[in-house]
Design a protein around this motif. Structure first.
Motif, PDB file in Angstrom:
ATOM      1  N   GLY A  95       2.451   1.620 -11.171  1.00  0.00           N
ATOM      2  CA  GLY A  95       3.822   1.390 -10.751  1.00  0.00           C
ATOM      3  C   GLY A  95       3.994   1.674  -9.282  1.00  0.00           C
ATOM      4  N   ARG A  96       4.935   0.944  -8.682  1.00  0.00           N
ATOM      5  CA  ARG A  96       5.260   1.191  -7.287  1.00  0.00           C
ATOM      6  C   ARG A  96       6.637   1.834  -7.231  1.00  0.00           C
ATOM      7  NH1 ARG A  96       7.927  -1.954  -3.309  1.00  0.00           N
ATOM      8  NH2 ARG A  96       8.210  -3.589  -4.832  1.00  0.00           N
ATOM      9  N   TYR A  97       6.753   2.867  -6.412  1.00  0.00           N
ATOM     10  CA  TYR A  97       8.022   3.581  -6.301  1.00  0.00           C
ATOM     11  C   TYR A  97       8.538   3.481  -4.877  1.00  0.00           C
ATOM     12  CZ  TYR A  97       6.781   5.507 -10.810  1.00  0.00           C
ATOM     13  OH  TYR A  97       6.450   5.647 -12.118  1.00  0.00           O
ATOM     14  N   VAL A  98       9.833   3.240  -4.743  1.00  0.00           N
ATOM     15  CA  VAL A  98      10.441   3.158  -3.414  1.00  0.00           C
ATOM     16  C   VAL A  98      11.281   4.407  -3.183  1.00  0.00           C
ATOM     17  CG1 VAL A  98      12.023   1.867  -1.930  1.00  0.00           C
ATOM     18  CG2 VAL A  98      10.497   0.645  -3.492  1.00  0.00           C
ATOM     19  N   VAL A  99      11.033   5.054  -2.063  1.00  0.00           N
ATOM     20  CA  VAL A  99      11.801   6.236  -1.679  1.00  0.00           C
ATOM     21  C   VAL A  99      12.635   5.891  -0.460  1.00  0.00           C
ATOM     22  CG1 VAL A  99      11.691   8.599  -0.824  1.00  0.00           C
ATOM     23  CG2 VAL A  99      10.075   7.826  -2.564  1.00  0.00           C
ATOM     24  N   LYS A 100      13.924   6.103  -0.565  1.00  0.00           N
ATOM     25  CA  LYS A 100      14.806   5.875   0.583  1.00  0.00           C
ATOM     26  C   LYS A 100      15.449   7.197   0.981  1.00  0.00           C
ATOM     27  CE  LYS A 100      16.087   1.060  -0.027  1.00  0.00           C
ATOM     28  NZ  LYS A 100      17.160   0.125  -0.388  1.00  0.00           N
ATOM     29  N   THR A 154       0.850  -1.181   0.000  1.00  0.00           N
ATOM     30  CA  THR A 154       0.000   0.000   0.000  1.00  0.00           C
ATOM     31  C   THR A 154       0.889   1.236   0.000  1.00  0.00           C
ATOM     32  OG1 THR A 154      -0.113  -0.100   2.416  1.00  0.00           O
ATOM     33  CG2 THR A 154      -1.961  -1.037   1.208  1.00  0.00           C
ATOM     34  N   CYS A 155       0.378   2.309  -0.579  1.00  0.00           N
ATOM     35  CA  CYS A 155       1.126   3.553  -0.636  1.00  0.00           C
ATOM     36  C   CYS A 155       1.246   4.127   0.776  1.00  0.00           C
ATOM     37  CB  CYS A 155       0.414   4.541  -1.552  1.00  0.00           C
ATOM     38  SG  CYS A 155       1.182   6.168  -1.550  1.00  0.00           S
ATOM     39  N   ASP A 156       2.480   4.486   1.157  1.00  0.00           N
ATOM     40  CA  ASP A 156       2.702   5.009   2.500  1.00  0.00           C
ATOM     41  C   ASP A 156       2.155   6.424   2.670  1.00  0.00           C
ATOM     42  OD1 ASP A 156       3.907   2.841   3.759  1.00  0.00           O
ATOM     43  OD2 ASP A 156       5.830   3.267   2.827  1.00  0.00           O
ATOM     44  N   LEU A 157       1.829   7.071   1.578  1.00  0.00           N
ATOM     45  CA  LEU A 157       1.298   8.430   1.692  1.00  0.00           C
ATOM     46  C   LEU A 157      -0.223   8.466   1.667  1.00  0.00           C
ATOM     47  CD1 LEU A 157       3.503  10.969  -0.290  1.00  0.00           C
ATOM     48  CD2 LEU A 157       2.924  10.954   2.131  1.00  0.00           C
ATOM     49  N   CYS A 158      -0.826   7.840   0.657  1.00  0.00           N
ATOM     50  CA  CYS A 158      -2.283   7.953   0.521  1.00  0.00           C
ATOM     51  C   CYS A 158      -2.996   6.662   0.891  1.00  0.00           C
ATOM     52  CB  CYS A 158      -2.649   8.384  -0.904  1.00  0.00           C
ATOM     53  SG  CYS A 158      -2.345   7.119  -2.140  1.00  0.00           S
ATOM     54  N   GLY A 159      -2.243   5.576   1.127  1.00  0.00           N
ATOM     55  CA  GLY A 159      -2.846   4.331   1.552  1.00  0.00           C
ATOM     56  C   GLY A 159      -3.456   3.503   0.440  1.00  0.00           C
ATOM     57  N   LYS A 160      -3.255   3.929  -0.796  1.00  0.00           N
ATOM     58  CA  LYS A 160      -3.804   3.218  -1.945  1.00  0.00           C
ATOM     59  C   LYS A 160      -3.203   1.823  -2.078  1.00  0.00           C
ATOM     60  CE  LYS A 160      -3.796   3.814  -6.981  1.00  0.00           C
ATOM     61  NZ  LYS A 160      -3.443   4.785  -8.038  1.00  0.00           N
ATOM     62  N   SER A 214       2.233   5.838  -7.992  1.00  0.00           N
ATOM     63  CA  SER A 214       2.778   6.725  -9.012  1.00  0.00           C
ATOM     64  C   SER A 214       2.361   8.178  -8.783  1.00  0.00           C
ATOM     65  CB  SER A 214       2.363   6.254 -10.405  1.00  0.00           C
ATOM     66  OG  SER A 214       0.962   6.203 -10.495  1.00  0.00           O
ATOM     67  N   THR A 215       1.129   8.376  -8.298  1.00  0.00           N
ATOM     68  CA  THR A 215       0.649   9.735  -8.051  1.00  0.00           C
ATOM     69  C   THR A 215       1.459  10.407  -6.948  1.00  0.00           C
ATOM     70  OG1 THR A 215      -1.560   8.924  -8.572  1.00  0.00           O
ATOM     71  CG2 THR A 215      -1.401  11.115  -7.582  1.00  0.00           C
ATOM     72  N   CYS A 216       1.637   9.686  -5.837  1.00  0.00           N
ATOM     73  CA  CYS A 216       2.374  10.258  -4.712  1.00  0.00           C
ATOM     74  C   CYS A 216       3.857  10.416  -5.037  1.00  0.00           C
ATOM     75  CB  CYS A 216       2.193   9.399  -3.466  1.00  0.00           C
ATOM     76  SG  CYS A 216       0.516   9.433  -2.829  1.00  0.00           S
ATOM     77  N   HIS A 217       4.383   9.483  -5.832  1.00  0.00           N
ATOM     78  CA  HIS A 217       5.773   9.599  -6.255  1.00  0.00           C
ATOM     79  C   HIS A 217       5.979  10.873  -7.061  1.00  0.00           C
ATOM     80  CE1 HIS A 217       8.808   9.006  -9.500  1.00  0.00           C
ATOM     81  NE2 HIS A 217       9.562   8.762  -8.452  1.00  0.00           N
ATOM     82  N   HIS A 218       5.029  11.147  -7.931  1.00  0.00           N
ATOM     83  CA  HIS A 218       5.096  12.347  -8.760  1.00  0.00           C
ATOM     84  C   HIS A 218       5.090  13.593  -7.884  1.00  0.00           C
ATOM     85  CE1 HIS A 218       4.732  14.682 -12.387  1.00  0.00           C
ATOM     86  NE2 HIS A 218       3.717  15.357 -11.859  1.00  0.00           N
ATOM     87  N   LYS A 219       4.223  13.588  -6.871  1.00  0.00           N
ATOM     88  CA  LYS A 219       4.168  14.728  -5.948  1.00  0.00           C
ATOM     89  C   LYS A 219       5.462  14.838  -5.151  1.00  0.00           C
ATOM     90  CE  LYS A 219      -0.805  14.556  -5.086  1.00  0.00           C
ATOM     91  NZ  LYS A 219      -1.786  14.104  -4.097  1.00  0.00           N
ATOM     92  N   PHE A 220       5.978  13.672  -4.749  1.00  0.00           N
ATOM     93  CA  PHE A 220       7.167  13.663  -3.901  1.00  0.00           C
ATOM     94  C   PHE A 220       8.376  14.263  -4.608  1.00  0.00           C
ATOM     95  CE2 PHE A 220      11.112  11.696  -2.500  1.00  0.00           C
ATOM     96  CZ  PHE A 220      11.094  12.012  -1.150  1.00  0.00           C
TER      97      PHE A 220
END
Ligand SMILES: [Zn+2]
Length: 102
Positions: A19-24, A5-11, A78-84
């Motif tokens: 797509g799933r994006y990993v942020v470190k 699940t997305c750590d930002l929006c919970g999707k 992908s949406t939250c990654h774009h915002k990030f």
């Protein structure tokens, strides 16, 4: 099956097909062991350097980094990654929070 699940929006990203994006991220003290203070330069420069080296031996920057380093890992859609990537520190969000119409 691993569930993401997305750590930002919970999707739920397992079934969405997005797509799933990993942020470190890593946070650690900006400590510079080679920093020479004005006090160190008062007397003999060579003595100051040797004092500096002794200081390094007692507490290396690596030790400091090890104990105070904080690592973060987030899964983003992908949406939250774009915002990030547009605003990694959330500064924009912070200022607009009160006016958000979401
Ligand atoms: Zn998201």
């Amino acid at each position: 099956m691993v569930h993401f699940t997305c750590d930002l929006c919970g999707k739920d990203m397992t079934t969405s097909g997005d797509g799933r994006y990993v942020v470190k991220m890593e946070a650690y003290p900006g400590f510079d062991p080679n920093e020479i203070k004005e006090d160190d330069l008062d007397d003999d420069p060579m003595e100051a350097v040797s004092q500096l080296l002794q200081r390094d031996e007692s507490l290396s920057s690596e030790d400091v980094a090890k104990t105070q380093t904080k690592g973060f890992r987030f899964d983003l859609c992908s949406t939250c990654h774009h915002k990030f990537v547009r605003d990694p520190l959330g500064k924009e969000t912070l200022h607009q929070f009160d006016f958000s119409k979401n």
